[in-house]
Design a protein around this motif. Structure first.
Motif, PDB file in Angstrom:
ATOM      1  N   GLU A  16       0.831  -1.206   0.000  1.00 53.10           N
ATOM      2  CA  GLU A  16       0.000   0.000   0.000  1.00 53.10           C
ATOM      3  C   GLU A  16       0.868   1.258   0.000  1.00 53.10           C
ATOM      4  O   GLU A  16       0.579   2.229  -0.708  1.00 53.10           O
ATOM      5  CB  GLU A  16      -0.924  -0.003   1.226  1.00 53.10           C
ATOM      6  N   ALA A  17       1.948   1.247   0.783  1.00 57.28           N
ATOM      7  CA  ALA A  17       2.862   2.391   0.835  1.00 57.28           C
ATOM      8  C   ALA A  17       3.529   2.613  -0.518  1.00 57.28           C
ATOM      9  O   ALA A  17       3.628   3.751  -0.990  1.00 57.28           O
ATOM     10  CB  ALA A  17       3.911   2.176   1.927  1.00 57.28           C
ATOM     11  N   VAL A  18       3.983   1.537  -1.152  1.00 59.18           N
ATOM     12  CA  VAL A  18       4.624   1.636  -2.472  1.00 59.18           C
ATOM     13  C   VAL A  18       3.643   2.237  -3.481  1.00 59.18           C
ATOM     14  O   VAL A  18       3.996   3.158  -4.241  1.00 59.18           O
ATOM     15  CB  VAL A  18       5.138   0.255  -2.949  1.00 59.18           C
ATOM     16  N   ALA A  19       2.422   1.757  -3.495  1.00 58.94           N
ATOM     17  CA  ALA A  19       1.418   2.266  -4.435  1.00 58.94           C
ATOM     18  C   ALA A  19       1.127   3.745  -4.179  1.00 58.94           C
ATOM     19  O   ALA A  19       1.026   4.542  -5.118  1.00 58.94           O
ATOM     20  CB  ALA A  19       0.137   1.443  -4.336  1.00 58.94           C
ATOM     21  N   ASP A  20       1.014   4.122  -2.894  1.00 60.45           N
ATOM     22  CA  ASP A  20       0.734   5.516  -2.552  1.00 60.45           C
ATOM     23  C   ASP A  20       1.872   6.422  -3.003  1.00 60.45           C
ATOM     24  O   ASP A  20       1.636   7.464  -3.632  1.00 60.45           O
ATOM     25  CB  ASP A  20       0.508   5.665  -1.047  1.00 60.45           C
TER      26      ASP A  20
END
Length: 92
Positions: A16-20
Motif C-alpha cells: 500500500e505504501a509503495v502504491a501511494d
C-alpha cells in the motif's frame, strides 16, 4: 514494486505504501524500492507522526515503519490502527 529479500516488503502495508508513493511522485511502482520494514510499538495514537495542536489517544499501538526510496530520496510511511500513511516529519 517491493524489493526482493527485504523482510516485510511483501506485506499488505508495504504494498500500500509503495502504491501511494508511486502515485504521489507519478512514477512506476517498479521505481520505488523498499529499504526496510520494521515492526514498532508506537507510543500513542499519533503513530509516530504527531502534529502540533492535535490530541491523540494515550495508548501503545502496534504497527510498522516502512522506509521507501525513489531516486536516492527516502520516504517514511507509518502503519497502525488499520492505516498506512506517509509521515513527512516523524516524531518517533
Amino acid at each position: 514494486m517491493p524489493s526482493e529479500g527485504t523482510p516485510g516488503s511483501d506485506s499488505p502495508a508495504a504494498r500500500e505504501a509503495v502504491a501511494d508513493l508511486a502515485g504521489r511522485l507519478d512514477v512506476s511502482e517498479a521505481d520505488v524500492r523498499v529499504v526496510s520494514v520494521e515492526e514498532v510499538t508506537w507510543r500513542d495514537g499519533s503513530l509516530g507522526c504527531a502534529q502540533e495542536g492535535m490530541m491523540y489517544t494515550q495508548a501503545l499501538v502496534d504497527g510498522s515503519r516502512i522506509v521507501l526510496e525513489v531516486e536516492g530520496e527516502t520516504y517514511e510511511y507509518h502503519q497502525g490502527q488499520g492505516r498506512v500513511f506517509w509521515c513527512e516529519k516523524p516524531t518517533q
